[in-house]
Write a protein that holds these residues in place. Structure first.
Motif, PDB file in Angstrom:
ATOM      1  N   MET A 148      25.959  -9.518 -30.991  1.00 42.61           N
ATOM      2  CA  MET A 148      25.227 -10.747 -31.147  1.00 42.61           C
ATOM      3  C   MET A 148      25.326 -11.571 -29.882  1.00 42.61           C
ATOM      4  SD  MET A 148      28.139 -12.858 -33.184  1.00 42.61           S
ATOM      5  CE  MET A 148      28.611 -11.355 -33.911  1.00 42.61           C
ATOM      6  N   ARG A 149      24.320 -12.354 -29.628  1.00 43.57           N
ATOM      7  CA  ARG A 149      24.345 -13.258 -28.494  1.00 43.57           C
ATOM      8  C   ARG A 149      24.943 -14.599 -28.925  1.00 43.57           C
ATOM      9  NH1 ARG A 149      19.098 -11.936 -28.622  1.00 43.57           N
ATOM     10  NH2 ARG A 149      18.560 -14.139 -28.793  1.00 43.57           N
ATOM     11  N   THR A 150      25.428 -15.346 -27.968  1.00 42.81           N
ATOM     12  CA  THR A 150      26.044 -16.641 -28.247  1.00 42.81           C
ATOM     13  C   THR A 150      25.054 -17.570 -28.938  1.00 42.81           C
ATOM     14  OG1 THR A 150      27.545 -16.414 -26.372  1.00 42.81           O
ATOM     15  CG2 THR A 150      27.164 -18.631 -27.183  1.00 42.81           C
TER      16      THR A 150
ATOM     17  N   ALA B 143      24.762 -16.940 -32.666  1.00 43.98           N
ATOM     18  CA  ALA B 143      25.905 -17.432 -33.443  1.00 43.98           C
ATOM     19  C   ALA B 143      25.833 -18.943 -33.607  1.00 43.98           C
ATOM     20  CB  ALA B 143      27.213 -17.027 -32.770  1.00 43.98           C
TER      21      ALA B 143
ATOM     22  N   TRP C 218      31.630 -19.529 -23.155  1.00 40.80           N
ATOM     23  CA  TRP C 218      31.078 -18.192 -23.353  1.00 40.80           C
ATOM     24  C   TRP C 218      29.788 -18.060 -22.564  1.00 40.80           C
ATOM     25  CZ3 TRP C 218      31.366 -18.038 -29.411  1.00 40.80           C
ATOM     26  CH2 TRP C 218      32.704 -17.936 -29.795  1.00 40.80           C
TER      27      TRP C 218
ATOM     28  N   TYR D 153      27.017 -13.511 -24.160  1.00 41.30           N
ATOM     29  CA  TYR D 153      27.658 -12.878 -25.309  1.00 41.30           C
ATOM     30  C   TYR D 153      29.052 -13.463 -25.500  1.00 41.30           C
ATOM     31  CZ  TYR D 153      24.066  -9.269 -25.150  1.00 41.30           C
ATOM     32  OH  TYR D 153      22.871  -8.600 -25.182  1.00 41.30           O
ATOM     33  N   PRO D 154      29.459 -13.728 -26.745  1.00 42.38           N
ATOM     34  CA  PRO D 154      30.850 -14.118 -26.978  1.00 42.38           C
ATOM     35  C   PRO D 154      31.768 -12.940 -26.669  1.00 42.38           C
ATOM     36  CG  PRO D 154      29.488 -14.584 -28.921  1.00 42.38           C
ATOM     37  CD  PRO D 154      28.670 -13.750 -27.974  1.00 42.38           C
TER      38      PRO D 154
ATOM     39  N   LEU E  74      34.341  -9.988 -27.331  1.00 41.70           N
ATOM     40  CA  LEU E  74      34.288  -9.078 -28.469  1.00 41.70           C
ATOM     41  C   LEU E  74      35.187  -9.534 -29.624  1.00 41.70           C
ATOM     42  CD1 LEU E  74      32.914  -6.555 -29.489  1.00 41.70           C
ATOM     43  CD2 LEU E  74      34.691  -5.192 -28.413  1.00 41.70           C
TER      44      LEU E  74
ATOM     45  N   GLN F 183      33.392 -12.159 -31.413  1.00 40.77           N
ATOM     46  CA  GLN F 183      32.290 -11.585 -32.188  1.00 40.77           C
ATOM     47  C   GLN F 183      32.783 -11.030 -33.522  1.00 40.77           C
ATOM     48  OE1 GLN F 183      29.276  -9.091 -30.414  1.00 40.77           O
ATOM     49  NE2 GLN F 183      29.881  -9.775 -28.370  1.00 40.77           N
TER      50      GLN F 183
ATOM     51  N   GLN G 277      31.522 -12.206 -37.104  1.00 45.02           N
ATOM     52  CA  GLN G 277      31.008 -11.250 -38.090  1.00 45.02           C
ATOM     53  C   GLN G 277      31.652 -11.501 -39.449  1.00 45.02           C
ATOM     54  OE1 GLN G 277      30.877  -7.148 -36.813  1.00 45.02           O
ATOM     55  NE2 GLN G 277      31.076  -6.393 -38.900  1.00 45.02           N
TER      56      GLN G 277
ATOM     57  N   ALA H 230      28.914  -7.737 -34.649  1.00 44.56           N
ATOM     58  CA  ALA H 230      29.484  -7.613 -33.307  1.00 44.56           C
ATOM     59  C   ALA H 230      28.818  -6.451 -32.579  1.00 44.56           C
ATOM     60  CB  ALA H 230      30.988  -7.392 -33.396  1.00 44.56           C
TER      61      ALA H 230
END
Length: 70
Positions: free
Chosen positions: A1-3, A6, A30, A33-34, A36, A39, A43, A52
């Motif tokens: 997922m991209r920041t 989220a 961030w 992308y956050p 991992l 992420q 999730q 993620a």
């Protein structure tokens, strides 16, 4: 997922940071992308509606690959 995905899901950076137990300052830093580990928390907090993913072109840290010997 991209920041941005989220942040949109949770409404804003403050709500996102509260949902995953991170500071707002951490979320602010961030990139696209956050991290991992963040992420994975996102999730869980989103009940798997956000998944993620490893950004393309980035190696998975700690992954060790061995070339098979003939």
């Amino acid at each position: 997922m991209r920041t941005d995905q989220a942040i949109t899901f949770f409404g804003n950076k403050s709500a996102l940071s509260r949902a995953i137990g991170y500071s707002r300052q951490a979320v602010y830093h961030w990139g696209e992308y956050p991290p991992l580990n963040a992420q994975l928390r996102i999730q869980l907090a989103s009940d798997n509606l956000l998944m993620a993913e490893q950004p393309v072109g980035r190696p998975i840290i700690g992954a060790h690959f061995k070339t098979p010997t003939p």
